[in-house]
Design a protein around this motif. Structure first.
Motif, PDB file in Angstrom:
ATOM      1  N   SER A  87      43.753   2.017 -30.646  1.00 36.19           N
ATOM      2  CA  SER A  87      44.887   1.577 -31.352  1.00 36.19           C
ATOM      3  C   SER A  87      45.199   0.044 -30.397  1.00 36.19           C
ATOM      4  CB  SER A  87      45.930   2.420 -31.627  1.00 36.19           C
ATOM      5  OG  SER A  87      46.352   3.168 -31.128  1.00 36.19           O
ATOM      6  N   ASN A  88      44.473   0.713 -29.186  1.00 37.56           N
ATOM      7  CA  ASN A  88      45.329  -0.419 -28.152  1.00 37.56           C
ATOM      8  C   ASN A  88      44.500  -1.408 -28.019  1.00 37.56           C
ATOM      9  OD1 ASN A  88      47.357   0.882 -26.820  1.00 37.56           O
ATOM     10  ND2 ASN A  88      45.988   0.924 -25.093  1.00 37.56           N
ATOM     11  N   ILE A  91      46.388  -3.297 -31.937  1.00 41.00           N
ATOM     12  CA  ILE A  91      47.705  -4.258 -31.448  1.00 41.00           C
ATOM     13  C   ILE A  91      47.272  -5.970 -30.936  1.00 41.00           C
ATOM     14  CG2 ILE A  91      49.180  -4.256 -30.019  1.00 41.00           C
ATOM     15  CD1 ILE A  91      49.199  -0.958 -30.071  1.00 41.00           C
ATOM     16  N   CYS A 157      57.792   1.124 -33.258  1.00 40.51           N
ATOM     17  CA  CYS A 157      56.966   2.659 -32.642  1.00 40.51           C
ATOM     18  C   CYS A 157      57.617   3.269 -32.891  1.00 40.51           C
ATOM     19  CB  CYS A 157      56.713   2.413 -31.758  1.00 40.51           C
ATOM     20  SG  CYS A 157      56.145   2.965 -30.720  1.00 40.51           S
ATOM     21  N   ASN A 161      57.412   5.985 -28.331  1.00 36.96           N
ATOM     22  CA  ASN A 161      57.025   6.136 -27.409  1.00 36.96           C
ATOM     23  C   ASN A 161      58.017   5.885 -25.995  1.00 36.96           C
ATOM     24  OD1 ASN A 161      55.960   7.243 -25.167  1.00 36.96           O
ATOM     25  ND2 ASN A 161      53.703   6.272 -25.497  1.00 36.96           N
ATOM     26  N   ASP A 186      53.919   0.746 -35.119  1.00 32.88           N
ATOM     27  CA  ASP A 186      52.930   1.791 -34.425  1.00 32.88           C
ATOM     28  C   ASP A 186      53.307   3.084 -34.362  1.00 32.88           C
ATOM     29  OD1 ASP A 186      51.557   2.631 -32.421  1.00 32.88           O
ATOM     30  OD2 ASP A 186      52.060   1.281 -31.004  1.00 32.88           O
ATOM     31  N   ALA A 188      50.787   5.765 -34.137  1.00 25.44           N
ATOM     32  CA  ALA A 188      50.469   6.984 -33.165  1.00 25.44           C
ATOM     33  C   ALA A 188      50.599   7.936 -33.397  1.00 25.44           C
ATOM     34  CB  ALA A 188      50.104   5.880 -31.684  1.00 25.44           C
ATOM     35  N   THR A 212      45.868   5.754 -34.758  1.00 27.89           N
ATOM     36  CA  THR A 212      44.685   6.748 -33.937  1.00 27.89           C
ATOM     37  C   THR A 212      44.146   7.869 -34.428  1.00 27.89           C
ATOM     38  OG1 THR A 212      44.593   6.606 -31.337  1.00 27.89           O
ATOM     39  CG2 THR A 212      45.835   7.084 -32.314  1.00 27.89           C
ATOM     40  N   LEU A 224      39.467   5.300 -30.628  1.00 27.35           N
ATOM     41  CA  LEU A 224      39.460   4.364 -32.715  1.00 27.35           C
ATOM     42  C   LEU A 224      40.687   4.838 -32.716  1.00 27.35           C
ATOM     43  CD1 LEU A 224      37.198   4.043 -34.741  1.00 27.35           C
ATOM     44  CD2 LEU A 224      37.295   5.874 -35.240  1.00 27.35           C
TER      45      LEU A 224
HETATM   46  C1  LIG Z   1      52.283   4.096 -29.461  1.00 28.57           C
HETATM   47  C2  LIG Z   1      51.388   3.994 -29.289  1.00 28.57           C
HETATM   48  N1  LIG Z   1      50.255   3.022 -28.760  1.00 28.57           N
HETATM   49  C3  LIG Z   1      48.855   3.109 -29.500  1.00 28.57           C
HETATM   50  C4  LIG Z   1      48.017   3.000 -28.110  1.00 28.57           C
HETATM   51  C5  LIG Z   1      46.734   3.437 -27.867  1.00 28.57           C
HETATM   52  O1  LIG Z   1      45.740   4.932 -28.493  1.00 28.57           O
HETATM   53  P1  LIG Z   1      44.405   4.282 -28.341  1.00 28.57           P
HETATM   54  O2  LIG Z   1      44.706   3.208 -27.721  1.00 28.57           O
HETATM   55  O3  LIG Z   1      43.469   5.676 -27.218  1.00 28.57           O
HETATM   56  O4  LIG Z   1      44.312   4.728 -29.780  1.00 28.57           O
HETATM   57  C6  LIG Z   1      49.342   5.409 -27.205  1.00 28.57           C
HETATM   58  C7  LIG Z   1      48.070   5.676 -26.412  1.00 28.57           C
HETATM   59  O5  LIG Z   1      49.433   6.480 -25.527  1.00 28.57           O
HETATM   60  C8  LIG Z   1      50.776   4.792 -28.020  1.00 28.57           C
HETATM   61  O6  LIG Z   1      51.775   6.049 -27.393  1.00 28.57           O
END
Ligand SMILES: Cc1ncc(COP(=O)(O)O)c(C=O)c1O
Length: 355
Positions: A87-88, A91, A157, A161, A186, A188, A212, A224
């Protein structure tokens, strides 16, 4: 002329103290991964499909089969789904599509560091506002933020996180009503939580949800992630994504994982149980602990320095995250919810360290 390499145009690194040290320990509770491997049958299915893969050919540029299956999971068509390498990357695509050097990007700290980090990489101006004492983004903060910054992108979010709380429904609704640009939520960690913003997609073409496979699907190593949004927004994300971004193996892995939803739910339920154990265990010690709807818990030792406590735990082969240098998180630590044995070992080590 001396032969020195040219200076990069980009100067902001991730804030100091963000990256978790990759040290060898017995108990790893630092990056919110799943303690469980994915189902063995999924691994067998994957091996079988890969053995028939046409690896001399580029992958499907549209990742259509995967997007169709993810769409079905959420009751949406594939035109409302876009996939990336974690998911990075999603973003990053959102920020490439909707922000530039003339844009304001709004974040509410403390929150996930990559939102503001990638915004800076694309040259945008990051406008930081603050959560209240319970780490909530209040409607008042939204009004103030949008009126002051008129942001092209707003990040929420949920669960947040590193604080673990869900965003307030009213705040997201207000942002969707007032926002001049896109509103990103977000999600996740959403399968660990009691609610999501999925239903809001039907009502708002400004909303982008980010999901994610790294956490609840136990597939952090696959890289992914995906976005759910209005089809025009998805086309904008597609337009800024590199061709063939998602390799053949990731596409197969994600598609096959969706056949194992029950197993995924079982893993989530087991972790939610361990989260209760961990919360109660922490509450009985000399720390302040915040309630969590995710697979991690934020806490603050009352009478020890967080960085010292972190080291005392590493000395006992337990790795958690030192969040004490992150914005608004003085003396805080974050621990990922592990399996039964990991939670036991962590609580024993913590209890010993706190004396
Ligand atoms: C809130 C949040 N978004 C996105 C991610 C990114 O996850 P990934 O790139 O593994 O999908 C994380 C990873 O810790 C996260 O904590």
């Amino acid at each position: 002329m001396t032969d020195t390499p040219p200076k990069p145009k980009f100067h902001v690194g991730l804030r100091s103290g963000y990256h978790s040290p990759q040290v060898q320990v017995a108990i790893r509770l630092n990056t919110n991964e799943s303690p469980f491997p994915p189902p063995i049958n999924w691994q067998n299915d994957l091996a079988k499909e890969i053995s028939n893969g046409q690896f001399n050919r580029y992958p499907d540029r549209q990742a259509m089969a995967l997007r169709q299956e993810i769409g079905l999971l959420h009751g949406l068509g594939p035109e409302m789904v876009w996939c990336g390498n974690g998911s990075n990357e999603i973003i990053q695509s959102i920020l490439l599509a909707y922000a530039n050097s003339e844009s304001n990007v709004m974040v509410f700290e403390p929150t996930y560091a990559l939102h503001s980090h990638i915004a800076k990489i694309v040259g945008a101006n990051v406008c930081t506002f603050w959560r209240d004492d319970n780490f909530q983004v209040t409607p008042e903060a939204i009004k103030k933020g949008i009126n002051e910054a008129s942001p092209d992108v707003i990040f929420f979010c949920s669960p947040n996180n590193p604080t673990g709380n869900l965003e307030l429904e009213d705040s997201i609704d207000l942002a969707l009503e007032m926002a001049p640009g896109v509103v990103v939520v977000d999600e996740a960690y959403v399968q660990f939580a009691s609610s999501s913003c999925l239903e809001k997609l039907k009502r708002s073409s400004r909303l982008i949800l980010v999901r994610t496979f790294s956490k609840t699907w136990a597939m952090a190593g696959v890289r992914l992630g995906y976005a759910l949004a209005n089809s025009e927004v998805i086309s904008s994300l597609a337009a800024v994504t590199l061709p063939y971004n998602l390799n053949t193996i990731s596409q197969i892995a994600g598609r096959l994982a969706l056949n194992y939803q029950n197993e995924m739910q079982e893993r989530v339920s087991a972790l939610v149980q361990q989260r209760s154990r961990l919360t109660s265990g922490l509450a009985s010690l000399d720390v302040k602990v915040w309630p969590s709807e995710a697979n991690f818990i934020l806490f603050r030792p009352n009478s020890v320095e967080a960085s010292k406590l972190w080291q005392l735990l590493v000395d006992q082969s337990v790795l958690i995250r030192d969040a004490s240098t992150w914005p608004g998180l003085d003396n805080c630590l974050r621990v990922t919810v592990g399996n039964h044995d990991e939670v036991t070992r962590f609580l024993e080590a913590l209890s010993k360290s706190l004396g």
